[in-house]
Design an enzyme around this catalytic site. Structure first.
Site, short mmCIF file in Angstrom:
data_model
loop_
_atom_site.label_atom_id
_atom_site.label_comp_id
_atom_site.label_asym_id
_atom_site.label_seq_id
_atom_site.Cartn_x
_atom_site.Cartn_y
_atom_site.Cartn_z
N ARG B 69 0.68 4.22 8.49
CA ARG B 69 2.01 4.30 7.85
C ARG B 69 3.15 3.69 8.64
O ARG B 69 4.29 3.74 8.20
CB ARG B 69 2.37 5.76 7.52
CG ARG B 69 1.32 6.52 6.74
CD ARG B 69 1.04 5.90 5.40
NE ARG B 69 0.16 6.74 4.58
CZ ARG B 69 -0.63 6.28 3.63
NH1 ARG B 69 -0.68 4.97 3.36
NH2 ARG B 69 -1.38 7.09 2.93
N ASN B 99 -1.30 -1.83 4.59
CA ASN B 99 -0.34 -1.47 3.54
C ASN B 99 0.82 -0.64 4.09
O ASN B 99 1.10 0.46 3.65
CB ASN B 99 -1.03 -0.74 2.38
CG ASN B 99 -1.70 0.55 2.79
OD1 ASN B 99 -2.06 0.73 3.95
ND2 ASN B 99 -1.86 1.45 1.84
N ASP B 157 -6.18 -3.35 0.86
CA ASP B 157 -6.56 -1.99 0.47
C ASP B 157 -5.40 -1.22 -0.16
O ASP B 157 -4.25 -1.33 0.26
CB ASP B 157 -7.09 -1.20 1.65
CG ASP B 157 -7.53 0.20 1.23
OD1 ASP B 157 -8.23 0.30 0.22
OD2 ASP B 157 -7.16 1.17 1.91
N HIS B 184 -11.03 -3.04 -1.51
CA HIS B 184 -10.86 -1.91 -2.42
C HIS B 184 -11.22 -2.43 -3.81
O HIS B 184 -10.55 -3.32 -4.32
CB HIS B 184 -9.39 -1.48 -2.34
CG HIS B 184 -8.93 -0.51 -3.39
ND1 HIS B 184 -8.51 0.77 -3.07
CD2 HIS B 184 -8.80 -0.62 -4.74
CE1 HIS B 184 -8.15 1.40 -4.19
NE2 HIS B 184 -8.31 0.58 -5.21
N ASP B 310 -10.78 6.64 5.56
CA ASP B 310 -9.66 6.37 4.65
C ASP B 310 -8.54 7.41 4.88
O ASP B 310 -7.88 7.85 3.93
CB ASP B 310 -10.12 6.39 3.18
CG ASP B 310 -9.06 5.81 2.24
OD1 ASP B 310 -8.06 5.24 2.72
OD2 ASP B 310 -9.24 5.94 1.01
#
Lengths: 318, 438
Positions: B69, B99, B157, B184, B310
């Protein structure tokens, strides 16, 4: 017989005795709507909040009239007026409302499970689900059951055929749960895009043709085919749909001559049901609407009276 | 001053080389310099000692699929807090997905991540770069620049590379870099803003379901594109029985594909959602018991190469909402070892396969150097207690978020020491003193 659950979130999981109790109570309230003065003091001093976060006319007004006929203070909060449009979470909205000490919060919400979510956070007010996403619409299923009982004198051992968009219908799901509890045979009839095989696991028989589905049915439930669903490719167009699936008098006469017809509305004449049926002697549509108020009176009465009776212990339980 | 670390009396366990014996490990200058009976080592008296008696000494565990994050969503997790969770979960190396905000599609983002990881100084953190700019699937990210900056693989992803032509080009381009695309797999037109697996349960709950086919058709597509290009595809978080079948067949055909499964997908079914529990909402969705069994079987026989978590931290506010509005994902770093060991305990997985799939298999999928308990290998070692049983409580949580359906559950096994580059970066007896009753 009684209903002692803290909320009414759905039909799924109810006991037969609870269904009977709710219907018996509703039946007692039917008479009030037929009086010249349609107001009783039963819920004087009680507060009911209608939290309607999805457009609704008939269900919202039905709950509102139900509350007002019993002298409750009824507050309507609609999508545009609520703080959720300003970014407040549903839980915060619910907690804010609860701080004003309502006895019942009636909620209509576009997200499935929204009533379950707020019920976990409210410790005093009872939550009544007035339709959540594609999950359940319990008061509709109950008012349909009451209508069937008044017409046929019983609500079990019946053959029920549901025609139309069962997949995008929370009413259909609540009906399936209810008929499983009552032991009724349910057939659904729609194109295979909507009458998906998973309905079998919810206790329905699946048909693609009207004839075998309607054969000997006691009750035919017509469900709306919404125009806006066309973009999801469920059917090519509504004309093609209605050619095969419109609920019409010739079809009913041929396959289910003694059947009565329910439609939770709003219905589309000429697409899902012919005017001949909707306005004809088989139609229970007006009776459904009338019973809607009675069922909602019963729900508000049971859910708010119970609070007073059980006192503080019940808050912990909830 | 001692720079040596002496691990004594543990059960040395490295399935990749068939090692399973009681012995010691000596690490110096970041490398393993001795493995075997203590008598074989010189000059160990001045080394720092780790008593591993009764514990399992494994090659450092690696998680090739985590979300840290940072940059951009530091309230959910930071590279530092994610590293703390990783070492507390027994991991010596983690690979973080791109991401973030901004997306890791430029060297400056990769370099920032590596700097933050060095500041934390706990486990190794290897960034995964984006396949396409902004992970929007429209144009290729500068993958050479990203690889030179330190990215070890590429992924979009959270979303698929939806355009087959871009996927084809990305696979071809990676032949030059020798890197893997970790994908993904989701056909978005079939999944249509899903909330869970498509099933009788989704019908009953009124939630939008993602059919298995949404995942399977993309797995099938990318098998064909790997076959066409010779580029290497790694399938993220496989969730369907059919997906396992497709991957098995592709491997039999010699197509260069590998796959991972998460601990949650071999532990839970869609039933974990119960009445709208958003902690069980994830992408890929939890599926059915037959899928769980096929995934375990695939993991057992190697069709599924490795376990990856994940790890997807989300603050409570993004989970305490309507189910269809809730964020996808759950924490994984501190529950991976106990959940996988649960499968060992119930007999569905051998200890050797469990440890291999947690340690050497992941790096092998990415073509990275594998940890192993041999002389000259990196000094990355994980020491586990595989016999202990305990209740998982939030006291041990090192993530900034706490979105997991496993709190309060009985767990078996946990990390006791995590050693990176010859340094003890996690010692459960110190970190969790008083939390775990001994």
């Amino acid at each position: 017989m009684s209903y002692t659950r803290p909320h009414l979130l759905g039909i799924e999981g109810l006991e037969r005795s609870e269904v009977d109790f709710l219907l018996d109570t509703a039946q007692e309230f039917v008479a009030i709507g037929q009086r010249p003065v349609k107001k009783v003091p039963t819920l004087r001093g009680k507060t009911i909040i209608n939290l309607f976060l999805e457009p609704s006319t008939r269900t919202r007004s039905s709950f509102e009239i139900a509350g007002k006929r019993m002298s409750a203070d009824v507050i309507n909060i609609s999508d545009k007026a609520s703080s959720t449009t300003k970014g407040e979470t549903l839980i915060d909205t619910a907690l804010t409302l609860e701080a004003m000490c309502p006895d019942v919060v009636v909620i209509r919400h576009p997200s499935s499970g929204a009533p379950n979510l707020i019920s976990k956070h409210l410790s005093r007010a009872a939550v009544v689900n007035a339709g959540d996403g594609l999950h359940e619409h319990p008061s509709q299923a109950l008012l349909d059951a009451l209508t069937i009982r008044q017409s046929l004198g019983r609500i079990d051992g019946l053959k029920i055929a549901m025609v139309g968009d069962v997949f995008r219908s929370r009413v259909a799901r609540s009906h399936l749960h209810l008929h499983r509890i009552l032991g009724n045979e349910v057939r659904i009839v729609a194109p295979p895009t909507l009458a998906i095989k998973e309905f079998r696991e919810l206790g329905a028989e699946i048909f693609y043709d009207m004839g075998p589905a309607l054969e000997g049915a006691d009750i035919v439930v017509s469900l709306r085919m919404k125009h806006e669903y066309l973009k999801d490719f469920y059917v090519p167009n509504l004309d093609e749909y209605s050619k095969k699936y419109i609920v019409s008098e010739p079809v009913l006469k041929k396959y289910a001559p003694d059947s009565l017809v329910l439609d939770p509305g709003p219905f589309i004449r000429g697409i899902q049901i012919t005017s001949e049926v909707a306005d004809g002697p088989r139609s229970l549509i007006a009776q459904q609407v009338e019973n809607g108020v009675a069922v909602r009176m019963a729900l508000l009465y049971i859910m708010s009276a119970r609070r007073g009776e059980l006192g503080t212990e019940d808050a912990e339980e909830a | 001053m001692s720079t040596r670390l002496h691990i004594t009396g543990g059960r040395l366990f490295d399935p990749s080389i068939g090692l399973d014996e009681i012995g010691d490990v000596l690490i110096e200058g970041g490398s393993i310099i001795g493995v075997g009976p203590a008598a074989d080592f010189d000059g160990v008296q001045d080394a720092e000692r780790v008593d591993a008696t009764g514990l399992l000494v494994c090659p450092g565990l690696v998680d090739i699929h985590v979300h840290l994050r940072e940059p951009g969503q530091e309230w959910k997790e930071t590279i530092w807090s994610g590293s703390e969770a990783a070492v507390a979960g027994g991991f010596t190396r983690i690979c973080c997905m791109p991401n973030t905000l901004p997306i890791n599609d430029s060297a400056s983002v990769t370099e920032f991540m590596l700097r933050q990881a060095a500041r934390a100084g706990l486990c190794r953190v290897d960034p995964i770069g984006a396949i396409t700019m902004g992970s929007e699937g429209k144009s290729l990210a500068p993958m050479m620049e990203l690889a030179e900056a330190g990215c070890v693989a590429f992924s979009d992803d959270g979303a698929p590379v939806y355009d087959a032509q871009i996927m084809r080009r990305a696979l071809e381009y990676n032949l030059m870099l020798g890197t893997v695309l970790t994908v993904h797999e989701e056909d978005l037109s079939l999944s249509d803003h899903f909330s869970m697996n498509e099933s009788a349960m989704s019908l009953r709950l009124g939630l939008k379901g993602m059919p298995e086919a949404s995942e399977n058709v993309m797995i099938a597509r990318d098998i064909e594109l790997a076959r066409l290009t010779g580029g290497r595809v790694h399938f993220c978080h496989v969730s369907t029985a059919r997906g396992v079948t497709l991957i098995r067949r592709a491997k039999e055909d010699g197509i260069p594909v590998t796959a991972e499964v998460t601990p949650q997908h071999i532990t839970l079914t869609e039933e974990a959602i119960q009445e709208y529990d958003t902690n069980a909402k994830m992408s890929m969705p939890l599926r059915k018991e037959e899928d769980v069994q096929a995934l375990i079987e695939g993991l057992r026989d190697g069709v599924i190469d490795c376990i990856a978590t994940d790890h997807a931290p989300h603050e409570a506010d993004s989970k305490n909402v309507e189910f269809d509005r809730a964020s996808f994902g759950m924490l994984g770093l501190q529950t991976s070892v106990p959940l996988v060991l649960r499968k060992v305990r119930d007999g569905s997985l051998s200890l050797a396969r469990a440890i291999e799939s947690l340690s050497s298999s992941g790096p092998r999928c990415f073509g990275m150097k594998e940890n192993t308990l041999t002389k000259g290998a990196l000094g990355d070692v994980s020491i586990l207690d595989i016999d202990t049983s305990y209740t998982l409580t939030k006291d041990i949580n090192r993530s900034k978020s706490s979105n997991s359906p496993f709190w309060g559950e009985e767990m078996s096994g946990r990390a006791m020491f995590t050693i990176v580059d010859g340094r003890v970066v996690f010692d459960a007896r110190k970190e969790f003193a008083g939390i775990f009753a001994e």
